[in-house]
Design a protein around this motif. Structure first.
Motif, PDB file in Angstrom:
ATOM      1  N   PHE A  11     -59.485  54.274 -87.509  1.00  0.00           N
ATOM      2  CA  PHE A  11     -60.011  55.361 -87.791  1.00  0.00           C
ATOM      3  C   PHE A  11     -58.963  56.777 -88.371  1.00  0.00           C
ATOM      4  CE2 PHE A  11     -62.894  53.404 -84.608  1.00  0.00           C
ATOM      5  CZ  PHE A  11     -64.006  53.029 -85.654  1.00  0.00           C
ATOM      6  N   THR A  12     -58.026  56.281 -87.995  1.00  0.00           N
ATOM      7  CA  THR A  12     -56.811  57.526 -88.137  1.00  0.00           C
ATOM      8  C   THR A  12     -56.633  57.569 -89.518  1.00  0.00           C
ATOM      9  OG1 THR A  12     -55.534  56.802 -86.292  1.00  0.00           O
ATOM     10  CG2 THR A  12     -54.336  57.877 -87.965  1.00  0.00           C
ATOM     11  N   GLY A  13     -56.496  59.001 -90.044  1.00  0.00           N
ATOM     12  CA  GLY A  13     -56.213  59.331 -91.388  1.00  0.00           C
ATOM     13  C   GLY A  13     -57.565  59.392 -92.283  1.00  0.00           C
ATOM     14  N   ARG A  14     -58.637  59.200 -91.557  1.00  0.00           N
ATOM     15  CA  ARG A  14     -60.124  59.234 -92.507  1.00  0.00           C
ATOM     16  C   ARG A  14     -60.456  60.641 -92.436  1.00  0.00           C
ATOM     17  NH1 ARG A  14     -62.487  54.165 -93.775  1.00  0.00           N
ATOM     18  NH2 ARG A  14     -61.455  52.564 -92.508  1.00  0.00           N
ATOM     19  N   PRO A  15     -61.156  61.148 -93.626  1.00  0.00           N
ATOM     20  CA  PRO A  15     -61.566  62.509 -93.944  1.00  0.00           C
ATOM     21  C   PRO A  15     -62.690  62.670 -93.080  1.00  0.00           C
ATOM     22  CG  PRO A  15     -62.301  61.260 -95.667  1.00  0.00           C
ATOM     23  CD  PRO A  15     -61.276  60.219 -94.874  1.00  0.00           C
ATOM     24  N   ARG A  61     -58.284  65.421 -91.493  1.00  0.00           N
ATOM     25  CA  ARG A  61     -57.770  64.212 -91.470  1.00  0.00           C
ATOM     26  C   ARG A  61     -57.791  63.868 -90.003  1.00  0.00           C
ATOM     27  NH1 ARG A  61     -58.111  60.744 -95.875  1.00  0.00           N
ATOM     28  NH2 ARG A  61     -57.791  61.917 -97.750  1.00  0.00           N
ATOM     29  N   VAL A  62     -58.306  62.586 -89.638  1.00  0.00           N
ATOM     30  CA  VAL A  62     -58.573  62.326 -88.134  1.00  0.00           C
ATOM     31  C   VAL A  62     -57.036  61.861 -87.683  1.00  0.00           C
ATOM     32  CG1 VAL A  62     -59.353  60.874 -86.396  1.00  0.00           C
ATOM     33  CG2 VAL A  62     -60.962  61.364 -88.160  1.00  0.00           C
ATOM     34  N   THR A  63     -56.700  62.589 -86.616  1.00  0.00           N
ATOM     35  CA  THR A  63     -55.186  62.254 -86.096  1.00  0.00           C
ATOM     36  C   THR A  63     -55.256  61.185 -85.376  1.00  0.00           C
ATOM     37  OG1 THR A  63     -55.482  63.465 -83.993  1.00  0.00           O
ATOM     38  CG2 THR A  63     -54.884  64.727 -85.999  1.00  0.00           C
ATOM     39  N   PRO A  64     -54.074  60.692 -84.913  1.00  0.00           N
ATOM     40  CA  PRO A  64     -54.063  59.129 -83.985  1.00  0.00           C
ATOM     41  C   PRO A  64     -54.598  59.587 -82.832  1.00  0.00           C
ATOM     42  CG  PRO A  64     -51.969  59.331 -85.511  1.00  0.00           C
ATOM     43  CD  PRO A  64     -52.728  60.577 -85.489  1.00  0.00           C
ATOM     44  N   ARG A  65     -54.316  61.030 -82.188  1.00  0.00           N
ATOM     45  CA  ARG A  65     -54.752  61.036 -80.952  1.00  0.00           C
ATOM     46  C   ARG A  65     -56.245  61.173 -80.772  1.00  0.00           C
ATOM     47  NH1 ARG A  65     -55.114  61.365 -75.484  1.00  0.00           N
ATOM     48  NH2 ARG A  65     -55.828  63.406 -74.623  1.00  0.00           N
ATOM     49  N   GLN A  66     -57.096  61.661 -81.916  1.00  0.00           N
ATOM     50  CA  GLN A  66     -58.436  62.074 -82.097  1.00  0.00           C
ATOM     51  C   GLN A  66     -59.115  60.641 -82.250  1.00  0.00           C
ATOM     52  OE1 GLN A  66     -58.450  64.349 -85.601  1.00  0.00           O
ATOM     53  NE2 GLN A  66     -58.864  66.394 -84.276  1.00  0.00           N
ATOM     54  N   ALA A  67     -58.242  59.595 -82.850  1.00  0.00           N
ATOM     55  CA  ALA A  67     -58.926  58.265 -83.183  1.00  0.00           C
ATOM     56  C   ALA A  67     -58.727  57.628 -82.057  1.00  0.00           C
ATOM     57  CB  ALA A  67     -58.070  57.565 -84.130  1.00  0.00           C
ATOM     58  N   GLN A  68     -57.955  57.603 -81.309  1.00  0.00           N
ATOM     59  CA  GLN A  68     -57.836  57.029 -79.739  1.00  0.00           C
ATOM     60  C   GLN A  68     -58.743  57.507 -78.898  1.00  0.00           C
ATOM     61  OE1 GLN A  68     -56.420  58.197 -76.516  1.00  0.00           O
ATOM     62  NE2 GLN A  68     -56.753  56.341 -75.768  1.00  0.00           N
ATOM     63  N   ARG A  69     -59.017  58.712 -78.853  1.00  0.00           N
ATOM     64  CA  ARG A  69     -60.193  59.172 -77.784  1.00  0.00           C
ATOM     65  C   ARG A  69     -61.421  58.743 -78.433  1.00  0.00           C
ATOM     66  NH1 ARG A  69     -59.772  63.310 -74.632  1.00  0.00           N
ATOM     67  NH2 ARG A  69     -61.600  64.463 -75.420  1.00  0.00           N
ATOM     68  N   LEU A  70     -61.734  58.530 -79.526  1.00  0.00           N
ATOM     69  CA  LEU A  70     -63.043  58.237 -80.251  1.00  0.00           C
ATOM     70  C   LEU A  70     -63.319  56.791 -79.892  1.00  0.00           C
ATOM     71  CD1 LEU A  70     -65.615  58.617 -81.964  1.00  0.00           C
ATOM     72  CD2 LEU A  70     -64.259  58.366 -84.005  1.00  0.00           C
ATOM     73  N   THR A  71     -62.118  55.865 -80.302  1.00  0.00           N
ATOM     74  CA  THR A  71     -62.031  54.558 -79.899  1.00  0.00           C
ATOM     75  C   THR A  71     -62.746  54.174 -78.508  1.00  0.00           C
ATOM     76  OG1 THR A  71     -60.576  54.004 -81.883  1.00  0.00           O
ATOM     77  CG2 THR A  71     -60.757  52.202 -79.968  1.00  0.00           C
ATOM     78  N   THR A  72     -62.031  54.841 -77.882  1.00  0.00           N
ATOM     79  CA  THR A  72     -62.260  54.610 -76.250  1.00  0.00           C
ATOM     80  C   THR A  72     -63.882  55.110 -75.907  1.00  0.00           C
ATOM     81  OG1 THR A  72     -60.122  55.255 -75.401  1.00  0.00           O
ATOM     82  CG2 THR A  72     -61.770  55.217 -73.964  1.00  0.00           C
ATOM     83  N   ALA A  73     -64.349  55.879 -76.635  1.00  0.00           N
ATOM     84  CA  ALA A  73     -65.744  56.363 -76.372  1.00  0.00           C
ATOM     85  C   ALA A  73     -66.775  55.360 -77.037  1.00  0.00           C
ATOM     86  CB  ALA A  73     -66.154  57.766 -76.752  1.00  0.00           C
TER      87      ALA A  73
END
Length: 234
Positions: free
Chosen positions: A140-144, A149-161
């Protein structure tokens, strides 16, 4: 057969034997029975995996890796965040209809039971799961999304949810508790998680300013996402 080939054959035999033993006996699975089923000795387990917990940690990785490889293939590399989440959720729902879905679900419950009962196994299982989850974070990181662009931190939080919700929904489908949860339902639920609450970069909670996933994990996710966007190289 070379020494390396023999080592890999023995490793595979122990993983297969552990899968059967754990599926049947859970945290009561005995190391000597696993070794005997593989046609080896317990010494081979210690030589190849270091301990019973090391073997079980490798079992989780062996079990999860094909699953995450299929997810990476199911999610288009050029999709934006919502498109990627949609494809991810639909893959999860389709997996509920697979012939081996009940057995996979049973193994998941068994591994969780083992992690709760064995103080050595728990951390090793968690380590293996975190390593595989980092691949989802990179997916998910880097997707528009909404002009950024989604940051690694944002992607990690989204992955958990996403994992928490989709695993719960999948269990409901397999137990007959969610008869109306089709692919569209899974996708709509997952897309609803792509909200400001999940994508806000909250201040770091650690005493030294580390993010929950850690700076090393975030950097690794960013490198993996960049490699995925570039595609295969010659």
């Amino acid at each position: 057969m070379t020494r390396a080939e023999t080592k890999e054959r023995n490793r595979r035999a122990l993983l297969d034997a552990a899968f059967h033993a754990v599926s049947r006996d859970g945290h009561r699975a005995r190391l000597d029975e696993i070794a005997e089923r593989a046609g080896l000795t317990t010494g081979a387990v210690y030589s190849l995996f270091g301990s019973k917990s090391g073997l079980l940690g490798a079992l989780v990785t062996d079990y999860l890796q094909p699953h995450y490889e299929e997810i990476e293939q199911a999610v288009p590399a050029d999709a934006d965040l919502l498109g990627a989440v949609d494809a991810f959720a639909r893959y999860y729902r389709r997996s509920c209809d697979a012939a081996d879905a009940p057995a996979d679900q049973s193994l998941q419950f068994t591994l969780l039971d083992m992690a709760l009962h064995d103080p050595e196994v728990g951390p090793r299982l968690a380590e293996s799961v975190r390593a595989e989850e980092s691949r989802l974070t990179a997916l998910f990181t880097g997707r528009p999304h909404e002009g950024a662009r989604v940051t690694p931190r944002q992607a990690q939080r989204l992955t958990t949810a996403l994992r928490a919700v989709l695993i719960g929904l999948s269990q409901g489908v397999l137990l007959g508790l969610a008869p109306g949860a089709d692919e569209r339902y899974f996708a709509d639920t997952a897309r609803a998680l792509v909200s400001g609450a999940n994508l806000i970069d909250h201040p770091e909670a650690g005493p030294e300013g580390d993010t929950e996933a850690g700076p090393e994990a975030a950097a690794a996710a960013e490198r993996e996402a960049a490699r995925r966007r570039r595609g295969p190289t010659c």
